[in-house]
Design a protein around this motif. Sequence first.
Motif, PDB file in Angstrom:
ATOM      1  N   PRO A 170     -12.449 -66.616  21.855  1.00  0.00           N
ATOM      2  CA  PRO A 170     -12.507 -65.260  21.292  1.00  0.00           C
ATOM      3  C   PRO A 170     -12.183 -64.177  22.323  1.00  0.00           C
ATOM      4  CG  PRO A 170     -14.703 -66.207  21.491  1.00  0.00           C
ATOM      5  CD  PRO A 170     -13.739 -67.303  21.797  1.00  0.00           C
ATOM      6  N   LEU A 171     -12.431 -64.489  23.610  1.00  0.00           N
ATOM      7  CA  LEU A 171     -12.141 -63.487  24.643  1.00  0.00           C
ATOM      8  C   LEU A 171     -10.754 -63.724  25.221  1.00  0.00           C
ATOM      9  CD1 LEU A 171     -15.471 -63.425  26.691  1.00  0.00           C
ATOM     10  CD2 LEU A 171     -14.853 -62.109  24.696  1.00  0.00           C
ATOM     11  N   PRO A 172     -10.079 -62.665  25.651  1.00  0.00           N
ATOM     12  CA  PRO A 172      -8.779 -62.861  26.287  1.00  0.00           C
ATOM     13  C   PRO A 172      -8.906 -63.751  27.528  1.00  0.00           C
ATOM     14  CG  PRO A 172      -9.134 -60.555  25.774  1.00  0.00           C
ATOM     15  CD  PRO A 172     -10.424 -61.256  25.515  1.00  0.00           C
ATOM     16  N   MET A 196      -8.256 -65.148  31.245  1.00  0.00           N
ATOM     17  CA  MET A 196      -8.140 -64.385  32.490  1.00  0.00           C
ATOM     18  C   MET A 196      -7.993 -65.288  33.705  1.00  0.00           C
ATOM     19  SD  MET A 196     -11.085 -61.730  31.547  1.00  0.00           S
ATOM     20  CE  MET A 196     -10.993 -60.827  30.032  1.00  0.00           C
ATOM     21  N   GLN A 251     -15.928 -60.030  17.006  1.00  0.00           N
ATOM     22  CA  GLN A 251     -16.260 -61.323  17.634  1.00  0.00           C
ATOM     23  C   GLN A 251     -15.023 -61.973  18.233  1.00  0.00           C
ATOM     24  OE1 GLN A 251     -18.128 -63.284  14.339  1.00  0.00           O
ATOM     25  NE2 GLN A 251     -20.107 -62.356  14.753  1.00  0.00           N
ATOM     26  N   ALA A 257     -13.569 -58.239  21.826  1.00  0.00           N
ATOM     27  CA  ALA A 257     -14.620 -59.242  21.992  1.00  0.00           C
ATOM     28  C   ALA A 257     -15.154 -59.226  23.422  1.00  0.00           C
ATOM     29  CB  ALA A 257     -14.088 -60.624  21.631  1.00  0.00           C
ATOM     30  N   THR A 258     -14.330 -58.781  24.371  1.00  0.00           N
ATOM     31  CA  THR A 258     -14.797 -58.687  25.756  1.00  0.00           C
ATOM     32  C   THR A 258     -15.909 -57.646  25.882  1.00  0.00           C
ATOM     33  OG1 THR A 258     -12.994 -57.156  26.139  1.00  0.00           O
ATOM     34  CG2 THR A 258     -12.700 -59.391  26.948  1.00  0.00           C
ATOM     35  N   ILE A 317     -11.416 -53.029  28.504  1.00  0.00           N
ATOM     36  CA  ILE A 317     -11.537 -54.042  29.558  1.00  0.00           C
ATOM     37  C   ILE A 317     -10.267 -54.883  29.811  1.00  0.00           C
ATOM     38  CG2 ILE A 317     -12.748 -56.196  30.146  1.00  0.00           C
ATOM     39  CD1 ILE A 317     -15.333 -54.810  29.541  1.00  0.00           C
ATOM     40  N   PRO A 356     -17.401 -58.642  31.655  1.00  0.00           N
ATOM     41  CA  PRO A 356     -16.172 -59.434  31.739  1.00  0.00           C
ATOM     42  C   PRO A 356     -15.220 -58.917  32.828  1.00  0.00           C
ATOM     43  CG  PRO A 356     -16.715 -59.000  29.458  1.00  0.00           C
ATOM     44  CD  PRO A 356     -17.662 -58.180  30.287  1.00  0.00           C
ATOM     45  N   LYS A 402     -16.735 -60.252  36.024  1.00  0.00           N
ATOM     46  CA  LYS A 402     -16.595 -61.706  36.042  1.00  0.00           C
ATOM     47  C   LYS A 402     -15.154 -62.105  36.361  1.00  0.00           C
ATOM     48  CE  LYS A 402     -17.616 -65.560  32.997  1.00  0.00           C
ATOM     49  NZ  LYS A 402     -17.826 -65.898  31.596  1.00  0.00           N
ATOM     50  N   TYR A 430     -22.680 -56.900  29.076  1.00  0.00           N
ATOM     51  CA  TYR A 430     -22.280 -56.091  27.917  1.00  0.00           C
ATOM     52  C   TYR A 430     -22.945 -54.714  27.988  1.00  0.00           C
ATOM     53  CZ  TYR A 430     -20.271 -60.367  26.225  1.00  0.00           C
ATOM     54  OH  TYR A 430     -19.499 -61.493  26.109  1.00  0.00           O
TER      55      TYR A 430
END
Lengths: 284, 432
Positions: free
Chosen positions: A118-120, A122, B73, B78-79, B270, B298, B301, B342
Amino acid sequence: MTLLHPQIALQGLATGAIYAVAAMGMQFILGSTGRVHLGVGQALVMTALFLGWTLERTGIPLGWVMLGLSVSGALAARIMHPPALWRHVLREQGDRAFLLITIGAGMAMEALAQWLWPLPGMASVAAGAPLSLSAVFIAWPKGLAIVVSASAALSLYALLHRTRRGKALRAWDMGSAQLETVGVDTHRLARWATSVGLGVAAMGGVLLGMTQVVSAQEWIAWSLKSLCVALIGGGLNPLSALAMGWAMGVGEAWVSQYLGPQWHPALAPVLLPLVLRLRSRGAI
Amino acid sequence: MTAHGEWGRYGSAMSGLYGPPRRKVGWPVAFCGEEVSMDKRAWPALWAAIMILGLGIRISQGTELRIGASVSQTGPFATEVGPFGALLKAWADELNAVGGILTGGKRIPVRMFLYDDRSDEATARRMYERMATVDQVHLMLGPYSSPLTFAASTAAELHKVPFLAICANSPKIYERGYRWIACVIDEAPRYTYRYWEMIRHEGLARSVSFVVEDTLHPKGVYEGARALAQEAGLRVLSSQIAPRDTRDFTTLLVRLKEEDPDILFVSANIPFAIQFMAQARDQRLRPREFHVTHHGGPFLKALGTAAEGVTGQSYWTRAMRGPGADRFLKLLEAARISPDDYPWAPAYMMALQVVEAVLAGAPPLDRASLMEHLKASRTETLGGEVWFRENGVGSINTYPSQIQGGSYQIVWPPELATAPHIYPATKDGNRK
């Protein structure tokens, strides 16, 4: 600022290397079977996302990951393109069915990719310290992308000119019926070309994942970009795809420098009709 | 034709084929290839059942608070908010475990309707249409970001449902004259005013360059920040606006290197910010300070030590405490969310605190009354007092924070700061 700043040119070349590898994958299928495979972008994006996941969780060296993902891409493509599909789409007018089938499969895969990642992705930041050449810096994954794109083009060129299957693919232009009369199984050949093409695209995905942030929805943009570069390159020639990919990357950097970054995505779709108007078989 | 029209005629014909004719009363219905007919006496019973069922639904709607929300989501946002559905659910579960939300001295259950908007405007609009029409919610909590809120709030306005926006502060949303929207946070142009207040107070920085993602919220923040930077006495060297999907920033970076600003202000979400920062570090861009408006978990990270010293905006950190802080941390734990990862989670908690405060005022459970009570409310929350202006804009604003030793520290104002502001942020910044 100079006509094209060396840093901008180098960055453009690194981006162009990904375009080139993706276009080689597209061209391998399009240049032989005459079918546009819009799932190429999905192979690229899913591999890029998988790369980030793999590097984060395992200590496998990048070279092995690249090889493994490319082979996995080719095997997955083989499974997902059964002989029955080719019997259907290699008939007259089957190209339209193929286009729709591949775009539908791409959309289904997007849903899967969204669910898995779901997250890009990296993985790009796994890069170490950049190399420095005078006042120009280049991160090593970008340098690697340029080298890999050149190596891939040479390997595919050899594959097309030194192997029986490669030569048969190059002869597809004469028509599948004629190929069959000389004993070539066109269904098997098309399936093989698709496996190799998507395997190459998966390799492009590794380069993409190493150098850029990528998300699951970007696949169609990558499919269209690789299609444009493949068409402008023309024919079934990995060296032309390499040249056009690099040129497109540098060209976009140039457009970005003079017109602003919002204009660079327009370069490929603007160039395509112009080139095809002048040379119907592509620029090279 | 029989009294039952076409159906009756086909029914008779079919029964002739498959067996002796039966007396037909009511509408025949095909079921697994067999025809069955309904006795006339069954109709009143059926209607009664439907009425009872319908009444049941109305009763259940009347005795529960139905809240709709969408969370990104999947997709680029979502990030920023991916797991917030779990936070909203944890809040509803916590309340329902003690009988529900308090209103007029009694508790009523809370029912959440949660959807994934895929970070996409059209999907968000569809989801909110569904909440208004199918789910019949009493109240909507907005999606993440200004573009999604811009789209989703049109559904709320059309169906006259109270819409509490959370992280959506582009003035464009509130310039439309909508009556059914209220937002927890202040408008985007004031988003960074505390940061510029700090820069002016310190008097160390002299120049700033802006890099802006071409979407509603970052542009709104930039417009305000530019004016505030000038008011703080800084020289604006350049402002570069780039599309959301920009992947190659070299052109911008080459210009920025020539400009050599003291502060490089990146107003972006982001994914854009990570891509930009990774390339800026690769190409040895060395401003004295990177200020990245969205520098949440994120971002840290993905960039690791390359994010050290970057300043940005946060609504709240653990050290700030505030009303409901312990409860908020418990809910985050239940939802398995780290507040460091978050940074917008506190804004969601503030929205939930507002909902509780509004319900505590015992408004009738209809949409119009809820909206009226919402707009008139003043609520002490985790991040300060929330109240609403006439156009719906709220009162909560961010605090400048800095990544120090891998964690977020509030650096201004002095009464709330959890660590001093480090400027220049790294030894790279002392190059002059």
